[in-house]
Design a protein around this motif. Structure first.
Motif, PDB file in Angstrom:
ATOM      1  N   THR A  43       0.836  -1.201   0.000  1.00 38.36           N
ATOM      2  CA  THR A  43       0.000   0.000   0.000  1.00 38.36           C
ATOM      3  C   THR A  43       0.872   1.253   0.000  1.00 38.36           C
ATOM      4  O   THR A  43       0.611   2.202  -0.751  1.00 38.36           O
ATOM      5  N   GLY A  44       1.901   1.264   0.815  1.00 39.21           N
ATOM      6  CA  GLY A  44       2.826   2.402   0.838  1.00 39.21           C
ATOM      7  C   GLY A  44       3.553   2.573  -0.480  1.00 39.21           C
ATOM      8  O   GLY A  44       3.775   3.701  -0.946  1.00 39.21           O
ATOM      9  N   LEU A  45       3.914   1.451  -1.072  1.00 35.30           N
ATOM     10  CA  LEU A  45       4.612   1.497  -2.358  1.00 35.30           C
ATOM     11  C   LEU A  45       3.720   2.092  -3.457  1.00 35.30           C
ATOM     12  O   LEU A  45       4.208   2.856  -4.305  1.00 35.30           O
ATOM     13  N   THR A  46       2.433   1.770  -3.433  1.00 38.22           N
ATOM     14  CA  THR A  46       1.539   2.362  -4.440  1.00 38.22           C
ATOM     15  C   THR A  46       1.443   3.879  -4.262  1.00 38.22           C
ATOM     16  O   THR A  46       1.393   4.608  -5.253  1.00 38.22           O
ATOM     17  N   SER A  47       1.438   4.324  -3.009  1.00 36.71           N
ATOM     18  CA  SER A  47       1.414   5.778  -2.768  1.00 36.71           C
ATOM     19  C   SER A  47       2.688   6.435  -3.297  1.00 36.71           C
ATOM     20  O   SER A  47       2.645   7.503  -3.921  1.00 36.71           O
ATOM     21  N   LEU A  48       3.804   5.814  -3.044  1.00 28.50           N
ATOM     22  CA  LEU A  48       5.086   6.332  -3.510  1.00 28.50           C
ATOM     23  C   LEU A  48       5.138   6.388  -5.038  1.00 28.50           C
ATOM     24  O   LEU A  48       5.550   7.389  -5.624  1.00 28.50           O
ATOM     25  N   LEU A  49       4.689   5.306  -5.665  1.00 26.47           N
ATOM     26  CA  LEU A  49       4.695   5.271  -7.134  1.00 26.47           C
ATOM     27  C   LEU A  49       3.714   6.277  -7.726  1.00 26.47           C
ATOM     28  O   LEU A  49       3.967   6.836  -8.800  1.00 26.47           O
ATOM     29  N   SER A  50       2.601   6.519  -7.041  1.00 25.52           N
ATOM     30  CA  SER A  50       1.637   7.525  -7.525  1.00 25.52           C
ATOM     31  C   SER A  50       2.262   8.909  -7.538  1.00 25.52           C
ATOM     32  O   SER A  50       2.096   9.673  -8.495  1.00 25.52           O
ATOM     33  N   ASN A  64       1.960   3.665 -13.776  1.00 27.52           N
ATOM     34  CA  ASN A  64       0.550   3.353 -13.541  1.00 27.52           C
ATOM     35  C   ASN A  64       0.287   1.854 -13.597  1.00 27.52           C
ATOM     36  O   ASN A  64      -0.507   1.317 -12.820  1.00 27.52           O
ATOM     37  N   ILE A  65       0.960   1.167 -14.492  1.00 31.01           N
ATOM     38  CA  ILE A  65       0.831  -0.298 -14.567  1.00 31.01           C
ATOM     39  C   ILE A  65       1.399  -0.924 -13.287  1.00 31.01           C
ATOM     40  O   ILE A  65       0.799  -1.829 -12.707  1.00 31.01           O
ATOM     41  N   ALA A  66       2.552  -0.420 -12.843  1.00 33.73           N
ATOM     42  CA  ALA A  66       3.153  -0.929 -11.605  1.00 33.73           C
ATOM     43  C   ALA A  66       2.229  -0.660 -10.413  1.00 33.73           C
ATOM     44  O   ALA A  66       2.064  -1.526  -9.535  1.00 33.73           O
ATOM     45  N   ILE A  67       1.606   0.509 -10.384  1.00 33.85           N
ATOM     46  CA  ILE A  67       0.668   0.851  -9.309  1.00 33.85           C
ATOM     47  C   ILE A  67      -0.503  -0.129  -9.314  1.00 33.85           C
ATOM     48  O   ILE A  67      -0.929  -0.617  -8.259  1.00 33.85           O
ATOM     49  N   LEU A  68      -0.996  -0.424 -10.493  1.00 31.59           N
ATOM     50  CA  LEU A  68      -2.111  -1.360 -10.621  1.00 31.59           C
ATOM     51  C   LEU A  68      -1.736  -2.751 -10.112  1.00 31.59           C
ATOM     52  O   LEU A  68      -2.477  -3.361  -9.332  1.00 31.59           O
ATOM     53  N   VAL A  69      -0.580  -3.241 -10.514  1.00 27.19           N
ATOM     54  CA  VAL A  69      -0.133  -4.581 -10.108  1.00 27.19           C
ATOM     55  C   VAL A  69       0.129  -4.634  -8.601  1.00 27.19           C
ATOM     56  O   VAL A  69      -0.324  -5.550  -7.902  1.00 27.19           O
ATOM     57  N   ILE A  70       0.842  -3.658  -8.091  1.00 23.25           N
ATOM     58  CA  ILE A  70       1.176  -3.643  -6.663  1.00 23.25           C
ATOM     59  C   ILE A  70      -0.078  -3.428  -5.813  1.00 23.25           C
ATOM     60  O   ILE A  70      -0.236  -4.031  -4.753  1.00 23.25           O
TER      61      ILE A  70
END
Length: 150
Positions: A43-50, A64-70
Motif C-alpha cells: 500500500t505504501g509502495l503504491t502511494s510512492l509510485l503515484s 501506472n501499470i506498476a501501481i495497478l499490479v502492486i
C-alpha cells in the motif's frame, strides 16, 4: 488405572495441549504479522509510485501499470489475511494457552501423588470442559463468523 497413573496422564495431556496451543498461536501470530507487513508495504509502495508518476510524466504509463499490479497484490494479501483470520486465531489460541497453564498450575498446587482418584477424575472432567468450551468458542466466534453471509 491407579490414581498416580491418572494424575500423570492428566498432566501429560495438559502439557500436550499447552504445547499445541503455544505452537499454533506463535504460527498464527507470525502469519498475521507477515500478511500485515506485506499489505502495508505494498500500500505504501503504491502511494510512492503515484507521487513518482506525477513527478515523472515521461514514464507515467509504466508507473501506472506498476501501481495497478502492486495495488492488486496489496488487496490479495489483505483478503488472504481476512480469510485466514490469523489475528483472531492467534488471540484465541494464546488465551487457551494461558488458561491451560493456569489449570496446570492449579493441578500441581492442589494435587499430589497421594490425591484420591475421585479428585483426579474431577480435574480431568474440568480439563475436558476447558477444551470443549475452547472448541465451541472457536466455532462460534471464528469459524461461525466466516460462514455467515449478510
Amino acid at each position: 488405572m491407579t490414581h498416580v497413573e491418572k494424575r500423570a496422564f492428566l498432566l501429560s495431556e495438559i502439557d500436550t495441549k499447552i504445547t499445541q496451543f503455544g505452537r499454533d498461536s506463535s504460527r498464527h501470530k507470525s502469519m498475521h504479522r507477515a500478511l500485515r507487513y506485506f499489505a502495508f508495504t505494498f500500500t505504501g509502495l503504491t502511494s510512492l509510485l503515484s507521487g513518482l508518476a506525477l513527478y515523472m510524466p515521461s514514464i507515467q504509463t509504466s508507473l501506472n501499470i506498476a501501481i495497478l499490479v502492486i495495488g492488486a497484490m496489496a488487496g490479495i494479501f489483505a483478503s488472504f489475511e481476512g480469510l485466514r483470520k490469523a489475528d483472531e486465531l492467534w488471540i484465541h489460541e494464546r488465551t487457551q494457552y494461558h488458561l491451560l497453564n493456569d489449570f496446570k498450575r492449579r493441578v500441581l498446587f492442589y494435587t499430589s501423588q497421594d490425591s484420591p482418584a475421585e479428585e483426579i477424575d474431577e480435574l480431568f472432567e474440568k480439563f475436558q470442559l476447558l477444551l470443549s468450551n475452547a472448541g465451541e468458542q472457536w466455532n462460534e466466534e471464528i469459524a461461525g463468523a466466516s460462514s455467515t453471509v449478510s
